[in-house]
Design a protein around this motif. Structure first.
Motif, short mmCIF file in Angstrom:
data_model
loop_
_atom_site.label_atom_id
_atom_site.label_comp_id
_atom_site.label_asym_id
_atom_site.label_seq_id
_atom_site.Cartn_x
_atom_site.Cartn_y
_atom_site.Cartn_z
N LEU A 1 0.88 -1.17 0.00
CA LEU A 1 0.00 0.00 0.00
C LEU A 1 0.92 1.22 0.00
O LEU A 1 1.58 1.53 1.00
CB LEU A 1 -0.92 0.00 1.23
N LEU A 2 0.99 1.88 -1.16
CA LEU A 2 1.99 2.94 -1.36
C LEU A 2 1.51 4.28 -0.81
O LEU A 2 0.30 4.56 -0.79
CB LEU A 2 2.28 3.10 -2.86
N ASN A 3 2.47 5.11 -0.42
CA ASN A 3 2.17 6.48 -0.01
C ASN A 3 1.57 7.23 -1.21
O ASN A 3 2.19 7.33 -2.27
CB ASN A 3 3.49 7.13 0.42
N GLY A 4 0.35 7.75 -1.04
CA GLY A 4 -0.39 8.35 -2.15
C GLY A 4 0.24 9.63 -2.68
O GLY A 4 -0.04 10.04 -3.81
N SER A 5 1.10 10.29 -1.89
CA SER A 5 1.71 11.53 -2.38
C SER A 5 2.92 11.26 -3.27
O SER A 5 3.44 12.17 -3.91
CB SER A 5 2.19 12.41 -1.22
N ILE B 1 7.59 7.06 -6.89
CA ILE B 1 8.84 6.84 -6.14
C ILE B 1 8.65 5.65 -5.20
O ILE B 1 9.55 4.81 -5.02
CB ILE B 1 9.23 8.09 -5.33
N ALA B 2 7.45 5.58 -4.59
CA ALA B 2 7.18 4.49 -3.64
C ALA B 2 7.26 3.14 -4.34
O ALA B 2 7.79 2.16 -3.80
CB ALA B 2 5.80 4.70 -3.01
N SER B 3 6.72 3.07 -5.55
CA SER B 3 6.74 1.83 -6.31
C SER B 3 8.19 1.46 -6.67
O SER B 3 8.63 0.32 -6.50
CB SER B 3 5.88 2.03 -7.56
N LEU C 1 0.36 -1.83 -5.23
CA LEU C 1 1.34 -2.50 -6.08
C LEU C 1 1.37 -3.97 -5.67
O LEU C 1 1.59 -4.28 -4.50
CB LEU C 1 2.72 -1.87 -5.86
N ALA C 2 1.12 -4.87 -6.63
CA ALA C 2 1.16 -6.31 -6.34
C ALA C 2 2.36 -6.89 -7.07
O ALA C 2 2.58 -6.63 -8.25
CB ALA C 2 -0.13 -6.97 -6.82
N VAL C 3 3.15 -7.67 -6.32
CA VAL C 3 4.43 -8.17 -6.85
C VAL C 3 4.59 -9.64 -6.51
O VAL C 3 4.23 -10.08 -5.42
CB VAL C 3 5.58 -7.36 -6.18
N SER D 1 6.01 2.90 1.75
CA SER D 1 4.89 1.96 1.73
C SER D 1 4.25 2.03 3.11
O SER D 1 4.95 1.89 4.12
CB SER D 1 5.36 0.52 1.49
N HIS D 2 2.95 2.23 3.17
CA HIS D 2 2.29 2.28 4.49
C HIS D 2 2.35 0.91 5.14
O HIS D 2 2.48 0.79 6.35
CB HIS D 2 0.82 2.69 4.34
N VAL D 3 2.17 -0.13 4.32
CA VAL D 3 2.15 -1.48 4.86
C VAL D 3 2.47 -2.45 3.72
O VAL D 3 2.24 -2.14 2.55
CB VAL D 3 0.76 -1.75 5.49
#
Ligand SMILES: C[S@@+](CC[C@H](N)C(=O)[O-])C[C@H]1O[C@@H](n2cnc3c(N)ncnc32)[C@H](O)[C@@H]1O
Length: 326
Positions: free
Chosen positions: A6-10, A14-16, A40-42, A58-60
């Protein structure tokens, strides 16, 4: 393993990149199976939870249990049973892009888990936390394997350090840049300032090396590193002569250059950038992550550009983040 971030929305891009480069640097060979906004699913090889806990944006991180249509789909009971062989759990559903009745969805998922595994619900102190991420009409569900280091990062914000200067990067961004560099042993910051990048590198077990042209910055940076228990090397020197400062190359370089506004620039900005970037290319073996206040043609210096992100800071400042192969 199948992971959900669960990526940082701002900072989605970059988070990905942070998540994918961290997985690559530890040999997990990630391949993206699904990406939509903050999700993002990996699919990748096994990664220890403490490696995933390094992520700043990533929040989680979840170990995937399945994706089902909101309000309808059923998770695979055998997969649930294998993931929750015993103990208690709690389910939370996070809405990313659309309104749903999260409580009703949590109840629906809980019922499925109880039926499949016989596990009990414990909202206060569960053995396992399960999160459903609702995006695009689907709920992507998984077991929490790594939480967000947000509280620790908050405590390292520039204003909480013994030596403060307003030019310092937010620790979240500093940490993400180090992770995107894919460094596995050491990081050089040739414009280290107060040490924001070096603190994060050191706390992640990398050897931090710094250079700054101002004595007061060098001393302040050393104080900041010591404050967080980081052992590093910081020298007085010039980023345009890394050879004179250290006499060797480094695995990775991560740096936030002076913007020519509030920080002191030794020489003119354009010539400083041109000489420093060539010097970085000559002293970096694996990857350089360089933050500049403008777009910059690194390709003409011989770098291969892997990523280029732009972050709006305020009306008159954008940060351009280049991830480069020397
Ligand atoms: C934007 S600040 C770095 C901020 C840093 N990321 C932090 O967290 O504090 C840029 C730093 O570059 C230093 N600097 C300016 N010209 C330099 C040069 N030629 N060589 C090395 N350092 C230089 C400045 O003294 C300043 O501390």
């Amino acid at each position: 393993m199948d992971l959900l971030f669960l990526l940082n929305g701002s900072y989605e891009g970059i988070a990905s990149a942070e998540a994918l480069e961290l997985l690559s640097s530890c040999g997990a060979r990630p391949s993206v199976t699904f990406a939509s906004g903050q999700l993002l699913a990996v699919s990748c090889a096994q990664v220890p939870a403490d490696t995933l806990s390094r992520l700043a944006l990533s929040h989680v991180v979840l170990s995937a249990l399945g994706s089902v249509e909101a309000g309808k789909g059923e998770l695979d009971p055998a997969r649930l049973k294998a993931a929750l062989p015993s103990g208690s759990f709690c389910v939370r559903v996070k809405k990313v892009d659309k309104d749903i009745n999260a409580m009703a969805e949590e109840r629906r998922l809980s019922d499925q888990i109880i039926t499949a595994t016989g596990a009990t619900v414990n909202l206060a102190t569960p053995d396992r936390h399960i999160i459903g991420i609702h995006v695009g009409g689907m709920v992507h569900t998984g077991l929490v394997v790594a939480g967000s280091p947000a509280r620790d990062l908050q405590a390292r914000k520039p204003q909480h350090r013994p030596f403060f200067h307003p030019s310092s990067l937010d620790p979240r961004l500093a940490r993400a840049l180090v992770n995107i560099s894919g460094a596995t042993s050491e990081v050089l910051d040739p414009f280290c300032g107060t040490g924001g990048i070096l603190i994060e590198a050191g706390l992640m077990g990398l050897a931090p090396y710094g250079i700054d042209i101002e004595e007061k910055m060098v001393e302040g940076c050393r104080r900041n590193l010591a404050h967080y228990g980081v052992v590093g090397t910081v020298v007085l020197g010039d980023a345009t002569d890394i050879g004179a400062a250290y006499g060797r190359s480094f695995e990775s370089v991560v740096t936030d250059v002076p913007y020519g506004k509030s920080t002191v620039i030794g020489g003119q900005r354009d010539s400083l950038y041109a000489s420093a970037f060539s010097e970085i290319r000559g002293h970096c073996r694996s990857r350089a992550v360089i933050v500049v206040p403008q777009s910059y043609d690194f390709v003409s210096l011989g770098f291969v550009e892997k990523y280029h992100f732009v972050i709006r800071v305020h009306k008159s400042l954008d940060r351009h983040i280049y991830v480069l192969v020397p």
